[in-house]
Scaffold this active site. Structure first.
Site, short mmCIF file in Angstrom:
data_model
loop_
_atom_site.label_atom_id
_atom_site.label_comp_id
_atom_site.label_asym_id
_atom_site.label_seq_id
_atom_site.Cartn_x
_atom_site.Cartn_y
_atom_site.Cartn_z
N TYR A 1 -1.80 -1.24 10.32
CA TYR A 1 -1.88 -1.58 8.89
C TYR A 1 -0.63 -1.10 8.17
O TYR A 1 -0.01 -1.84 7.40
CB TYR A 1 -3.13 -0.93 8.29
N SER B 1 0.87 -1.17 0.00
CA SER B 1 0.00 0.00 0.00
C SER B 1 0.91 1.23 0.00
O SER B 1 2.10 1.12 0.32
CB SER B 1 -0.85 -0.04 1.27
N1 LIG Z 1 -8.75 -1.26 -2.03
C1 LIG Z 1 -7.77 -0.38 -1.93
O1 LIG Z 1 -7.94 0.84 -2.15
C2 LIG Z 1 -6.37 -0.85 -1.56
C3 LIG Z 1 -5.32 0.08 -1.57
C4 LIG Z 1 -4.03 -0.34 -1.23
C5 LIG Z 1 -3.81 -1.67 -0.90
N2 LIG Z 1 -4.87 -2.57 -0.89
C6 LIG Z 1 -4.55 -3.96 -0.54
O2 LIG Z 1 -5.11 -4.80 -1.54
C7 LIG Z 1 -5.47 -6.08 -0.95
C8 LIG Z 1 -6.90 -6.41 -1.28
O3 LIG Z 1 -7.72 -5.39 -0.72
P1 LIG Z 1 -9.25 -5.22 -1.07
O4 LIG Z 1 -9.49 -3.76 -1.12
O5 LIG Z 1 -9.66 -6.08 -2.21
O6 LIG Z 1 -9.89 -5.76 0.30
P2 LIG Z 1 -11.33 -6.39 0.61
O7 LIG Z 1 -12.34 -5.85 -0.33
O8 LIG Z 1 -11.51 -6.16 2.07
O9 LIG Z 1 -11.11 -7.93 0.32
C9 LIG Z 1 -10.21 -8.64 1.12
C10 LIG Z 1 -10.35 -10.12 0.91
O10 LIG Z 1 -9.46 -10.75 1.85
C11 LIG Z 1 -10.19 -11.70 2.59
N3 LIG Z 1 -9.71 -11.82 3.96
C12 LIG Z 1 -9.66 -10.85 4.89
N4 LIG Z 1 -9.24 -11.38 6.04
C13 LIG Z 1 -9.02 -12.68 5.83
C14 LIG Z 1 -8.60 -13.75 6.66
N5 LIG Z 1 -8.35 -13.59 7.96
N6 LIG Z 1 -8.47 -14.99 6.12
C15 LIG Z 1 -8.76 -15.18 4.81
N7 LIG Z 1 -9.18 -14.22 3.99
C16 LIG Z 1 -9.32 -12.97 4.50
C17 LIG Z 1 -11.63 -11.21 2.58
O11 LIG Z 1 -12.46 -12.32 2.81
P3 LIG Z 1 -14.07 -12.22 2.97
O12 LIG Z 1 -14.58 -12.54 1.60
O13 LIG Z 1 -14.37 -13.23 3.98
O14 LIG Z 1 -14.38 -10.82 3.43
C18 LIG Z 1 -11.76 -10.62 1.19
O15 LIG Z 1 -12.09 -11.61 0.24
C19 LIG Z 1 -5.18 -5.94 0.54
O16 LIG Z 1 -3.92 -6.49 0.84
C20 LIG Z 1 -5.15 -4.44 0.76
O17 LIG Z 1 -4.35 -4.09 1.86
C21 LIG Z 1 -6.12 -2.19 -1.21
#
Ligand SMILES: NC(=O)c1ccc[n+]([C@@H]2O[C@H](COP(=O)([O-])OP(=O)(O)OC[C@H]3O[C@@H](n4cnc5c(N)ncnc54)[C@H](OP(=O)(O)O)[C@@H]3O)[C@@H](O)[C@H]2O)c1
Length: 256
Positions: free
Chosen positions: A172, A159
């Site tokens: 985080y 991130s």
């Molecule tokens: N979105 C952004 O703007 C952004 C920006 C920078 C970095 N990121 C990074 O990109 C990655 C994906 O983010 P996202 O935005 O797609 O997040 P998200 O919408 O919250 O999706 C996260 C996924 O991870 C799963 N997960 C969370 N905790 C878990 C656990 N304990 N065991 C197994 N699975 C778990 C969730 O499962 P469930 O289906 O059960 O909820 C969900 O499918 C992350 O590493 C995040 O830090 C995102």
């Protein structure tokens, strides 16, 4: 925005594991990899979400005429998973697929955004466990099957707060610095091998995690996860075989 182009069957015959496959960026990556012919292993904690993605992958494989391509589900909550879970998983992948060509560490949790002095020890430990320790244990357990692949690619997800600390993003932010460090250690250690290790910073993307960090933001102003997939595809394809130890921005225009 940088667009990486890969061949339409760039991942045919490759087996790729994606964590957090049930939603957000992980779900989009699974679909993108299936569209390029990969066998996709979906790891996540909410089985109903994983089953929906599974059905979409089967459909994508069929409509793209990748009739041999497979999809599998690994229901696992990274919060409670132990080294033994990952070792068993590695053995199952070895038995079913022979090797692992790609690993996308995507799942993570945000924790609470709060002043540093308010962070509770149990919350710090939980976020670090899901965002860092699980990555360590999983990568360590999967190295033997990654080594069996001709050119394995491991991608970690960072991130903007993983290279520049930001007030109130406490645990985080710390966890993403650790993820970048883990990637760099592995990249250096295996620099003389055919394996490669890189990070992707997706940049702000329209997902549930982003909405929970910025509840007042208009999601229509953000790219969808499907729209940022080109670097995810590139880093899994053999076209990126010389890339190692780097952090890629999925949306470089945001850095300007
Ligand atoms: N979105 C952004 O703007 C952004 C920006 C920078 C970095 N990121 C990074 O990109 C990655 C994906 O983010 P996202 O935005 O797609 O997040 P998200 O919408 O919250 O999706 C996260 C996924 O991870 C799963 N997960 C969370 N905790 C878990 C656990 N304990 N065991 C197994 N699975 C778990 C969730 O499962 P469930 O289906 O059960 O909820 C969900 O499918 C992350 O590493 C995040 O830090 C995102």
């Amino acid at each position: 925005m940088t667009e990486y182009k890969v061949r339409s069957s760039a991942l045919l015959g490759k087996t790729i594991l994606v964590t957090g496959a049930g939603d957000g960026i992980g779900k989009a990556a699974c679909k993108a990899y299936a569209q390029l012919g990969a066998n996709v292993i979906l790891l996540g904690r909410t089985v109903a979400n994983l089953e929906k993605v599974y059905d979409e992958i089967v459909q994508i494989h069929q409509t793209s005429n990748f009739n041999e391509a497979q999809c599998a589900i690994i229901p696992l909550d990274l919060k409670g998973a132990t080294e033994k879970h990952y070792q068993d998983m590695a053995m199952t992948i070895g038995d079913q697929f022979g090797c692992l060509d790609g690993l996308l560490h995507n799942a993570s949790v945000l924790g609470h955004l709060q002043p540093f002095e308010h962070i509770k020890e149990d919350e710090f430990s939980e976020v670090m466990h899901v965002n860092v320790t699980s990555h360590f244990l999983m990568t360590k357990a999967l190295l033997p099957v990654l080594k069996k692949a001709p050119m394995a690619s491991t991608i970690f997800t960072t991130s903007t707060v993983g290279s520049q600390g930001r007030a109130y993003w406490g645990t985080y932010s710390v966890s993403k610095f650790a993820v970048e460090g883990m990637m760099q250690v592995l990249a250096d250690e295996y620099a003389d091998s055919t394996m490669r290790f890189n990070c992707i910073n997706p940049g702000r993307t329209r997902t549930k995690m982003r909405a929970s960090a910025y509840p007042a933001e208009n999601p229509e102003t953000l790219k969808t996860a499907d729209e940022i997939m080109s670097v995810y595809e590139y880093l899994m394809s053999d076209e990126s075989c010389k890339e190692n130890g780097k952090t890629f921005l999925a949306q470089p225009s945001l850095a300007k």
